[in-house]
Design an enzyme around this catalytic site. Sequence first.
Site, short mmCIF file in Angstrom:
data_model
loop_
_atom_site.label_atom_id
_atom_site.label_comp_id
_atom_site.label_asym_id
_atom_site.label_seq_id
_atom_site.Cartn_x
_atom_site.Cartn_y
_atom_site.Cartn_z
N GLU A 1 -6.63 -7.69 -0.81
CA GLU A 1 -7.17 -7.77 0.54
C GLU A 1 -8.67 -7.49 0.47
OE1 GLU A 1 -5.05 -5.18 3.22
OE2 GLU A 1 -3.09 -5.88 2.57
N GLU B 1 0.82 -1.23 0.00
CA GLU B 1 0.00 0.00 0.00
C GLU B 1 0.84 1.27 0.00
OE1 GLU B 1 -2.76 -0.44 3.25
OE2 GLU B 1 -4.07 -1.73 2.10
#
Lengths: 666, 666, 666
Positions: free
Chosen positions: C316, C145
């Site tokens: 995710e 991320e």
Amino acid sequence: MSDLRLGVCYYPEQWPESMWQADARRMREMGIEQVRIAEFAWSRMEPSPGQYDWGWLDRAVETLAGAGLKIVMCTPTATPPKWLIDAHPQILAVGADGRTRAFGSRRHYDFSSPEYFEAAGEISRRVAERYGQHPAVSAWQIDNEFGCHLTVLSYSQHAVQRFRQWLAKRYGTVKALNEAWGTVFWSMEYRTFDEIDAPIGTVTEAHPAHRLDYRRFASDEVVRFGRMQVDIIRERSPGRAVVHNFMQLFSEFDHYALAAHLDAATWDSYPLGGLEEAWFDAETKARWLRTGHPDYASFNHDLYRGMSRQPFWVMEQQPGPVNWAPWNPAPLPGMVRTWSWEAFAHGAGTVSYFRWRQAPFAQEQMHAGLNTPDDQIDLGGHEARQVADEIALLPATLAQPRGTVALVFDYASKWLFDIHPQGADFNYMRFAFEYYSALRSVGLDVDIVPQDAPLDGYRLIVVPSLAVVSEAFASRLAQSDAQFVFGPRSGSKTESLSIPSNLPPGALAASMPLRVWRVESMRPNATLDVNYHGKPGTARHWREFVDLPADASVLSTYPDGGAAMIRHRNLLYLASLFDEATTRAVMHDAARAAGLAVEQLDDGVRLARRAGLTFVFNYGESSYAVPPDATLVFGDGQVGPQQVSVFRPAASRVELNQDAASVAAS
Amino acid sequence: MSDLRLGVCYYPEQWPESMWQADARRMREMGIEQVRIAEFAWSRMEPSPGQYDWGWLDRAVETLAGAGLKIVMCTPTATPPKWLIDAHPQILAVGADGRTRAFGSRRHYDFSSPEYFEAAGEISRRVAERYGQHPAVSAWQIDNEFGCHLTVLSYSQHAVQRFRQWLAKRYGTVKALNEAWGTVFWSMEYRTFDEIDAPIGTVTEAHPAHRLDYRRFASDEVVRFGRMQVDIIRERSPGRAVVHNFMQLFSEFDHYALAAHLDAATWDSYPLGGLEEAWFDAETKARWLRTGHPDYASFNHDLYRGMSRQPFWVMEQQPGPVNWAPWNPAPLPGMVRTWSWEAFAHGAGTVSYFRWRQAPFAQEQMHAGLNTPDDQIDLGGHEARQVADEIALLPATLAQPRGTVALVFDYASKWLFDIHPQGADFNYMRFAFEYYSALRSVGLDVDIVPQDAPLDGYRLIVVPSLAVVSEAFASRLAQSDAQFVFGPRSGSKTESLSIPSNLPPGALAASMPLRVWRVESMRPNATLDVNYHGKPGTARHWREFVDLPADASVLSTYPDGGAAMIRHRNLLYLASLFDEATTRAVMHDAARAAGLAVEQLDDGVRLARRAGLTFVFNYGESSYAVPPDATLVFGDGQVGPQQVSVFRPAASRVELNQDAASVAAS
Amino acid sequence: MSDLRLGVCYYPEQWPESMWQADARRMREMGIEQVRIAEFAWSRMEPSPGQYDWGWLDRAVETLAGAGLKIVMCTPTATPPKWLIDAHPQILAVGADGRTRAFGSRRHYDFSSPEYFEAAGEISRRVAERYGQHPAVSAWQIDNEFGCHLTVLSYSQHAVQRFRQWLAKRYGTVKALNEAWGTVFWSMEYRTFDEIDAPIGTVTEAHPAHRLDYRRFASDEVVRFGRMQVDIIRERSPGRAVVHNFMQLFSEFDHYALAAHLDAATWDSYPLGGLEEAWFDAETKARWLRTGHPDYASFNHDLYRGMSRQPFWVMEQQPGPVNWAPWNPAPLPGMVRTWSWEAFAHGAGTVSYFRWRQAPFAQEQMHAGLNTPDDQIDLGGHEARQVADEIALLPATLAQPRGTVALVFDYASKWLFDIHPQGADFNYMRFAFEYYSALRSVGLDVDIVPQDAPLDGYRLIVVPSLAVVSEAFASRLAQSDAQFVFGPRSGSKTESLSIPSNLPPGALAASMPLRVWRVESMRPNATLDVNYHGKPGTARHWREFVDLPADASVLSTYPDGGAAMIRHRNLLYLASLFDEATTRAVMHDAARAAGLAVEQLDDGVRLARRAGLTFVFNYGESSYAVPPDATLVFGDGQVGPQQVSVFRPAASRVELNQDAASVAAS
């Protein structure tokens, strides 16, 4: 001399010496017996390094003592003078923003500064040696309002170094710390204690166990600092009570731990400022604008009474408008008297007003006193005089009150839930207060106690939430036949701020065999409808998803059928937080199940019982009728708004109360 | 040449030289007579240290002058270039957060920096020497918008050192300072001036007198800096007006003090941006979204007129949408003309639009000009042309307007109440504006004056609040037979920000023998009902508890019976702040009592009188009928939305107005 | 093996090794085929500088591989260990407040730090060399991320130095930079690149072109850092996909630019947390509290699909409540399945749940997993199992979906409008989302593409706003006969954040000959009424004043008559932002004009088409009827709340859809 005493806070250094004599005389005329002095007077005691000037204080003490006043002497360590700061700039604390705080107001010191520890000890010794044995000095206050203005936490190098030592002592090895905290997460593992910094400035939230331990450490530092002063004074002023003035609903350090070293807990009561600064919504703040919330002061009374060896005091009682809240309304006439009597009803030994006379200068010039700056008696002064007169109407000796309900209040739970709120409006203090308020609104007397308190003798024990349920608590609970009410998140954490291996409620599951397998926090505009005994209500803030034992009964459900209130034998578990009416009904029924007499009080009316007397306080707009068979001690049989009455119930009613258990049904 | 002149702000350095000629010609065609240049052009005047380049500016001046334009030349000190900052980083100011501000926008300098004082003087001398005697240069602007972006206060070491000197000069001895401030409170006593720091970074609020003196000091620094430039220019450019462009409703320094050194006060008028950034609630902001509040510009006109030796100017007039407010609406068609005429009606000599052409680059690229970036005349340009045509319809010479009402406006009161607001929404500026607006809504012409202004000739004197009532003011008041209206907190403080020894209203009590023994600030959702002459209203923000003389009459009371409005002879004291309608009724009646003619104007309609002419402005949606016996100068007899009309009243009406006193009743 | 695969995120280092075997087995039983590991495990891979410990990871890999799982291995560079930070404190980024960020959470590094560039490269090489050729390792994730917790921008000295180099490369000479930016404004001119600092700390806003270039630079730094890792891994792990997990609606760097170096774009899907943290109002947040907004996940799917060479993944997938939003509700039963299927319908190759088991410790202990901390399968786990079963009902091979509508999404526009919003609530992302949502609500399949994407094959091209319209885009547009819809502010800026010389819409004017000569931003409480095809609506946020060509048709006007929607040939230009219903009607009609079949869907129902199948998702409370002639693949014919159905439409309907163009009318 009565068990009940009025005091006042006085600053001789702020007024011409020519006024002292008249001030002392007029205090006595007002019925004041005790005066607190000198807690901010360091720059006058020691105007330059090592040069002490006691002359003025000697004269002040003699003047006050000469008028028959008892003196509460203070250590002046809340306000170190500029020369001390300039000599040791490291005394200043460091904020979470990394900036060193500046001189120019008060509490500008770091509890972990060794320089300040020494300097504060030295001035304490000096004051204690000078006045410790003075016959008029009856008590000591150390420092002033520890933690005020959020000064518990500092992030200085001093603090970090002491934190590392504290960790080393707590965990022994850094490996143990890594395991306890779970630093493997996000590669936060440490190789030595010296690698560990303060938990600030991180990119996203710092490790919760790290944050929790930092708060524990900081709390211990406050206690260490306070205890240092207590020890110094005890040695030099035997026989005098050593106290500290705590703050209202303040939870940044463990007050139980400091109070354990004191003779009495005292606290500073500002019901209007407190209301304005607390979590209440705007409507509630407007509702109780000029009276304070009817349960606000008493919550503190019941809390500090519990941790005080001797009867607790109100060290500072709001006498009129204050200056420090966003808005500062004037108390309604009668409220200063009401607050004073409420303190006594809840067990206070002393109610001491802050301050004798409004100071016309400096930061607090808009803070009322018992007298106006032009030395006229203000409303608060007249009401204090009335209280003094009324004290004479009561027996000289009054036993301490004892609640029939225990409410378990836990500072660590506050810290845990502050660190991991999971919902933006989760506020332990608020929820504890709501439970307390519900109990009080049905006429119950409540003791607020720590989780390690003996629970014997209580018929109802209410635990708003207890983040970490100790094995000891769980085992005392298992042996008790009292009624218990637990709020959500009880037993939801371990000492290291992890989730218990058996899931919440952790150790509580031994008696309350639930499994909280999921929780959710809720937006304020997305509450859930519930129903309790046929009445609609709302679940707010928090919801738990619970597996329950077959023999549990579900008293309320969420719209999807999940259990919202669960009863299992003598335990009631609330899997959410509810609206005021529902919470009140739950507490009402729990009290009835415990065999306690309850009484639905009008909004704003509160009762307190002490030594066989019942005190009625009316914060609201209705009127309360004293039972016709009661004996009035003072006040009216119809207790109007902002009024106080005290009566002795007819004997039959007392018995009725005591026997209520036999007729109570859940 | 008329007394009324149009101007424009122009940036030759931002456009190709090839455009200058046409720009100058088109300005003249639009009716513009004057052009302000060069206030941000330092990096072009002096591209490298000591290397000056005047060629481009010489050519620009000649081009503009050649077209017949008068030039307002500027010192470029609001934007020191990067090389200067890099050579002297101490030029940068330091914020209250302790961080040094950075280069990259504007106003990145510290008024207390000796390096900058010297550098700013040097560039001012250079520009003044180059253009001071040029025949086309008719005026000078020093710097630009002192204080913009909150740049009055700096907390640098330079500033602190100069503050200490300032204190030493003010108090003589540190003992005197300690006494004046009351530093004994919280042991804040100083032993030398060198111990005194800036009042920032403290744990809780710093000492109020310390804060107040820091603001006074900072204000003096601005004046010192400005005066330095004024002196430099006067010496080198005799006969030209030296001015500064102040900002709207800006109060961070004492504008009266700087204006005393100028030939004319000028200000920058952005009614839409101002509305959006001010205290008004969302509903009010939406109501006046595209017109501005009808009293916003005129408040500034009346304020700056009062401090200006020569007729004041609008140096920058909003010509369309701006870029800097949270939301930036477009003015309704007609509003640029309306704003222009309103300035003239209130006494402006010049209305100068900002800016000639919208710049397509940099920070202000979304700020409209009289022309669009693609060089088409924008709406504002067309309206400016219309104004130029209409000027020709008026007499060439117009006397300055003179109000019948004086409103006392006091910068120090703003600072005092900022420092000690006691209620989160106490805002001196707002309350002064509300009084002004009430007066204007009943058709009155208002002069805004400092407290040391002569009050002769005013029939009504309104004092929204005057924190410190000087003995001099009190004595002028005692000798006046005008009607006075005082707002709350008047006389509530001393010069050192203490409470007067006789309590508020301090020195005012000589004429208005009240004793304000208690005050309270009120939450927005907890106002109090009042009644004024049979009409219900609300008291808001502030309430005073007042002891009053026997011969006072109480015009309105609080629900508990306390006096909310008190009349004593020719003085009216308002012990709260009231809703708009009540305030308007109070001012209406006070004007009638003063013998002034009043006229209930529709929402959004405003009148202004100058030199025997009456100007009508319509910010609202209704229509205003010019009296049938009046002589229209221009505009319609029915003044519609966003329209302006000017008429000469029939002589009889003028007399009626002047004689109104004889028939007025309170 | 199907094209559709389930995965999970797993942290062997966080669990006793004794659990690994069972975990791996149970993953397989749940239908999971792939497991991502090690992205935060640096402190376990290299516990001390240069001392690597691969043993545990080798065993974890073997255990997982042994159970038949494919492994997504990660570089652990999102969490450098403490020893590395202590050795090179300059690795830490510096915030806009000038403070260096601290170790103790994650992403504590500066993309411009040469020390970290080297260290991150080294650990990446080590991991890649160790596991690059392992047969079970099927893919790599670099870092984690990028930009999370707002970490793209750093203001360190390292960053500033690299920024200067970046500027020198972009502009060649500082003169060119001064001209491009327009630094003559406010004397901001630079003499050398070394004079240029980061655009922070200025007194008022820094130069917009300066700010924009800093953001471009920072974006390039992220891409450079990511590409470095991609290159290292490609060399050492041939044949494996290299991916990164992007975030939802995150725009702080140019994702297209990084994705160009990856094999697949993956993203992390948290519909509930995303809803709570985004711009939606409180009512909307409550409306979709436990489902997420029906267009939130799919917007991301359609965006990342467009930039992904191979089928994109959800790396995710939210499996239950999360811990990081202000409030964290629980998904309704069925939503984990719904989200999973929605990803596949939009073209995902893999849906990977985060995380296998809720960790009971550290920051994310309140973040659900597929299993509870006490190792019971949680709701999400059961739904994952269901999805795995349903995958088997579909063909093994499914072509990628292709939208009939292209929506142009442009990161630079986001930055430009962030820097120059002109109205406090102007939010490019929000407006892009509103257009997308309107398109989806009428049943359209949308491709989200960059402005340089080929537009062939789309019948409708929607451009929410394109700040800088390139000549290339303008020319592709001119050659297209598709329908176009442009939102306001399109073509309003140049590459240097200036206004185009022809005014907006800049280069777009070649096809859409408008002249936007004025704009205004609007307060939320001051919207404008409009009317579209007889239905009332509101214009919000933004209004443009437009000169239009004679042959344009005006579809809607403002109250003052100005054009609010303008059609010119195949182009529709919206000169404001409209309410939801109006926007929906506009998109409906544009689609019809483009010959696309539209279907008015109930609130919360969404359709997606892939490989001849139609997927129905129901976020709402109503029910959707699958056409009776369709062939159900799974799910019910009546698709209830939180349900999914998949059907194959009857052939006739497919044709009808394709032929809709012939009957469509505007």
